[in-house]
Design a protein around this motif. Structure first.
Motif, PDB file in Angstrom:
ATOM      1  N   ASN A  13      32.852  67.167  32.988  1.00 41.32           N
ATOM      2  CA  ASN A  13      32.306  65.603  32.241  1.00 41.32           C
ATOM      3  C   ASN A  13      33.099  65.367  31.210  1.00 41.32           C
ATOM      4  OD1 ASN A  13      30.340  63.814  31.473  1.00 41.32           O
ATOM      5  ND2 ASN A  13      29.849  65.160  29.611  1.00 41.32           N
ATOM      6  N   ARG A  14      33.945  66.114  30.367  1.00 38.94           N
ATOM      7  CA  ARG A  14      34.742  65.559  29.280  1.00 38.94           C
ATOM      8  C   ARG A  14      36.257  66.015  29.643  1.00 38.94           C
ATOM      9  NH1 ARG A  14      32.137  63.944  24.458  1.00 38.94           N
ATOM     10  NH2 ARG A  14      30.350  64.505  24.410  1.00 38.94           N
ATOM     11  N   TYR A  86      24.344  60.903  30.951  1.00 39.55           N
ATOM     12  CA  TYR A  86      24.674  62.002  29.872  1.00 39.55           C
ATOM     13  C   TYR A  86      23.508  62.201  29.105  1.00 39.55           C
ATOM     14  CZ  TYR A  86      26.758  64.157  25.841  1.00 39.55           C
ATOM     15  OH  TYR A  86      27.096  65.087  24.914  1.00 39.55           O
ATOM     16  N   ASN A  91      21.209  65.938  29.971  1.00 40.11           N
ATOM     17  CA  ASN A  91      20.741  66.367  28.699  1.00 40.11           C
ATOM     18  C   ASN A  91      19.034  66.205  28.401  1.00 40.11           C
ATOM     19  OD1 ASN A  91      23.104  67.806  28.101  1.00 40.11           O
ATOM     20  ND2 ASN A  91      24.190  65.985  27.785  1.00 40.11           N
ATOM     21  N   TRP A  95      19.310  69.823  31.460  1.00 39.04           N
ATOM     22  CA  TRP A  95      19.538  70.764  30.265  1.00 39.04           C
ATOM     23  C   TRP A  95      18.252  71.744  29.924  1.00 39.04           C
ATOM     24  CZ3 TRP A  95      23.441  72.813  27.921  1.00 39.04           C
ATOM     25  CH2 TRP A  95      23.497  73.680  26.778  1.00 39.04           C
ATOM     26  N   ASP A 140      30.332  72.611  35.865  1.00 43.04           N
ATOM     27  CA  ASP A 140      29.140  72.304  35.019  1.00 43.04           C
ATOM     28  C   ASP A 140      28.160  71.222  35.589  1.00 43.04           C
ATOM     29  OD1 ASP A 140      27.746  73.649  33.430  1.00 43.04           O
ATOM     30  OD2 ASP A 140      28.589  72.835  31.643  1.00 43.04           O
ATOM     31  N   TYR A 141      26.900  71.319  34.995  1.00 42.95           N
ATOM     32  CA  TYR A 141      25.467  70.651  35.434  1.00 42.95           C
ATOM     33  C   TYR A 141      25.589  69.082  35.548  1.00 42.95           C
ATOM     34  CZ  TYR A 141      24.839  69.940  30.484  1.00 42.95           C
ATOM     35  OH  TYR A 141      25.075  69.488  28.969  1.00 42.95           O
ATOM     36  N   GLN A 142      26.451  68.557  34.982  1.00 40.75           N
ATOM     37  CA  GLN A 142      26.471  66.941  34.773  1.00 40.75           C
ATOM     38  C   GLN A 142      27.158  66.656  35.944  1.00 40.75           C
ATOM     39  OE1 GLN A 142      28.559  68.888  32.670  1.00 40.75           O
ATOM     40  NE2 GLN A 142      27.959  68.448  30.515  1.00 40.75           N
ATOM     41  N   ILE A 165      25.914  76.828  32.655  1.00 41.41           N
ATOM     42  CA  ILE A 165      24.603  77.029  32.018  1.00 41.41           C
ATOM     43  C   ILE A 165      23.620  78.044  32.782  1.00 41.41           C
ATOM     44  CG2 ILE A 165      24.720  75.081  30.845  1.00 41.41           C
ATOM     45  CD1 ILE A 165      22.560  73.857  32.403  1.00 41.41           C
ATOM     46  N   ARG A 274      25.649  75.301  18.147  1.00 45.43           N
ATOM     47  CA  ARG A 274      25.481  73.823  18.270  1.00 45.43           C
ATOM     48  C   ARG A 274      24.098  73.798  17.680  1.00 45.43           C
ATOM     49  NH1 ARG A 274      24.828  71.357  22.535  1.00 45.43           N
ATOM     50  NH2 ARG A 274      24.668  73.141  23.843  1.00 45.43           N
ATOM     51  N   ARG A 312      24.891  65.899  20.402  1.00 44.81           N
ATOM     52  CA  ARG A 312      23.903  65.114  21.325  1.00 44.81           C
ATOM     53  C   ARG A 312      22.789  64.339  20.414  1.00 44.81           C
ATOM     54  NH1 ARG A 312      23.148  70.013  25.474  1.00 44.81           N
ATOM     55  NH2 ARG A 312      25.389  70.136  26.093  1.00 44.81           N
TER      56      ARG A 312
HETATM   57  O1  F6P Z   1      27.279  74.572  27.383  1.00 46.69           O
HETATM   58  C1  F6P Z   1      27.494  73.599  27.948  1.00 46.69           C
HETATM   59  C2  F6P Z   1      28.246  72.398  27.361  1.00 46.69           C
HETATM   60  O2  F6P Z   1      28.382  71.379  28.274  1.00 46.69           O
HETATM   61  C3  F6P Z   1      29.700  72.916  27.019  1.00 46.69           C
HETATM   62  O3  F6P Z   1      30.449  73.074  28.180  1.00 46.69           O
HETATM   63  C4  F6P Z   1      30.006  72.116  26.147  1.00 46.69           C
HETATM   64  O4  F6P Z   1      31.176  72.310  25.227  1.00 46.69           O
HETATM   65  C5  F6P Z   1      28.900  72.013  25.169  1.00 46.69           C
HETATM   66  O5  F6P Z   1      27.815  72.241  26.110  1.00 46.69           O
HETATM   67  C6  F6P Z   1      28.685  70.481  24.532  1.00 46.69           C
HETATM   68  O6  F6P Z   1      28.380  69.586  25.060  1.00 46.69           O
HETATM   69  P1  F6P Z   1      28.632  68.026  25.193  1.00 46.69           P
HETATM   70  O7  F6P Z   1      29.675  67.717  26.110  1.00 46.69           O
HETATM   71  O8  F6P Z   1      27.331  67.463  25.827  1.00 46.69           O
HETATM   72  O9  F6P Z   1      28.691  67.709  23.732  1.00 46.69           O
END
Ligand code: F6P
Length: 475
Positions: A13-14, A86, A91, A95, A140-142, A165, A274, A312
């Motif tokens: 995703n990123r 997103y 999320n 999530w 990942d899940y995205q 996750i 987080r 988030r």
């Molecule tokens: O744990 C899952 C995750 O997507 C990580 O890969 C990521 O570092 C963290 O959560 C933060 O997520 P976001 O990209 O939504 O800020």
């Protein structure tokens, strides 16, 4: 379709970079602190690799660029897609659903439509940059639909998927109106990796029940003759890198300074998370507050430092949590603080790796108590930084890390009394007992680092089977 030049492609995703402003006001990219990029960067550089991901801003097209020998391909997202793909489907639906519904998941058809549209965009970018027979690793899940979308565009590719996750029990997964599409999306991969063996089993069972494919243990047989494997690969950290950082004179000095500025208490307890409702912050702070209030700990002797990294922030459940934690910390401190002695130091901020390492070094007891967590890398980072074999880890049995860090003080985070007695046990155990536990955990973490994790996954993905010859594994 025309092929690109990358032999090895990561889709996440990123992107693995953050945009920063130089002192002269120029935009620059800096590698993000995550372990995944640490492990994959060398593989990417050796293989002319490309990384496809969102660059973090809405409504902006950024041209592909080179960074530290990696080809980075930004995927644009509109303001609506940030809200629906997103913050929405990823999320606020997946999530919470995948984390044991500790918050209620929301199901909205527009969010799903956006998820499909954005997943297709990622798949198309990957199809355009990957060389013939390249290896592609989706994260990942995205991006759970990307494997099948990509296979349709580029059947020549070797495709892996890793879910960072938890993957939920079948009873919970079945709530998802688009359950079949997600399962079929993942089945586009040759290898689907999970953190825990139980998660892989949940997936295989669902595929058998919902999609009707034949399965045997970790293998799924598709009607077209293709075979998909589902296995566990518990992720880790750059353990040697953390230890090295923790050994630097600056970090050691900073750890002493932190201790001093907290008033040199007998015990520093630490949480670093987080700011997420899966992390069990409420329960953990309540347990500590009660230990002070009921006299088990004295306010002069024990301090709890809680770092909560903003995350988030536009999602409703995260806003509610932020207010809740602010109130809770205020209440605990209001009830039991004395002038100059505040039991909870709460920091809603993110810090560089060196400051984290100093906090780990300063902490006598690390408290990691998520209600559900795929792995939890903070627990492993703490252990990697304790080369002195000191310190104690209180760890939720619902974190993936619990199955590897068996010598931690394990707790059920829903059981406040149980947590209170485990925190006390960790505080009161002598250095011999805690040293024995820490040694055992260090052996596990130092021997199983992120590089080994990536190698194991890629080895399985590119081993075997009839593609092996024309598709050697990235080295
Ligand atoms: O744990 C899952 C995750 O997507 C990580 O890969 C990521 O570092 C963290 O959560 C933060 O997520 P976001 O990209 O939504 O800020």
């Amino acid at each position: 379709m025309e092929t690109g030049t990358a032999d090895f492609v990561v889709i996440a995703n990123r992107l693995p970079v953050d945009r920063v402003l130089s002192p002269t006001g120029k935009t620059m990219w800096r590698t993000s602190p995550g372990g995944l990029v640490t492990a994959l960067e060398p593989v990417m550089v050796r293989n002319g690799g490309a990384w496809i991901g969102w660059h973090g801003a809405a409504d902006e097209d950024v041209e592909p660029f080179e960074h530290n020998g990696m080809h980075l391909v930004p995927v644009p997202l509109s303001e609506d897609e940030v809200a629906e793909y997103y913050e929405g489907f990823s999320n606020s639906t997946l999530w919470p659903l995948y984390h044991d519904v500790v918050a209620p998941p929301e199901f909205h058809r527009e969010w799903w439509d956006s998820y499909v549209r954005v997943n297709r965009r990622f798949a198309e970018k990957a199809a355009a940059v990957a060389q013939q027979d390249a290896v592609v690793w989706v994260q990942d899940y995205q991006l759970q639909l990307v494997p099948s979308m990509l296979r349709e565009l580029r059947p020549d590719l070797r495709i892996g998927f890793f879910l960072h996750i938890p993957f939920p029990p079948t009873e919970l997964f079945q709530q998802l109106p688009w359950r079949r599409q997600i399962l079929e999306g993942l089945l586009g991969a040759d290898l689907v990796g999970f953190q825990m063996p139980g998660a892989a089993q949940n997936f295989v069972r669902l595929v058998r029940q919902r999609v009707g494919h034949k399965t045997h243990r970790d293998t799924i047989y598709l009607p077209d003759g293709r075979v998909v494997m589902a296995k566990a690969y518990p992720i880790s950290i750059d353990a040697a890198g953390f230890e090295e950082l923790a050994r630097t004179p600056d970090v050691i000095a900073r750890a002493a300074e932190i201790r001093e500025s907290l008033g040199n208490p007998k015990t520093i307890l630490l949480g670093i998370d987080r700011l997420d409702y899966t992390k069990g912050l409420r329960q953990r702070l309540r347990a500590f507050g009660e230990l002070i209030a009921d006299g088990s700990l004295h306010v002069d002797d024990a301090v709890f430092v809680q770092v909560a990294t903003p995350s988030r922030e536009r999602v409703q459940q995260y806003k509610l949590l932020r207010d809740d934690i602010n109130r809770l910390v205020g209440r605990i401190n209001g009830d039991v603080a004395r002038i100059g002695q505040q039991p909870v130091t709460y920091l809603h901020a993110s810090y560089p790796r060196a400051e984290m390492a100093a906090l780990y070094r300063a902490a006598d007891v690390m408290v990691v108590t998520p209600l559900r967590d795929g792995m939890n890398l903070v627990a492993k980072e703490y252990v990697a930084c304790r080369y002195d074999d000191r310190g104690a880890l209180v760890l939720s049995e619902f974190a993936g890390a619990a199955s590897e860090l068996k010598s931690a003080y394990q707790v059920n985070p829903h059981d406040i009394n149980g947590m209170k007695s485990m925190m006390l046990a960790a505080i009161n155990a002598g250095p011999r007992e805690n040293g024995r536990r820490m040694k055992a955990m260090r052996k596990q973490v130092m021997e199983n680092d992120i590089e080994l994790w990536a190698n194991n996954f890629l080895e399985e993905l590119t081993s075997d089977r009839e593609l092996h010859e024309k598709n050697p594994r990235p080295v």
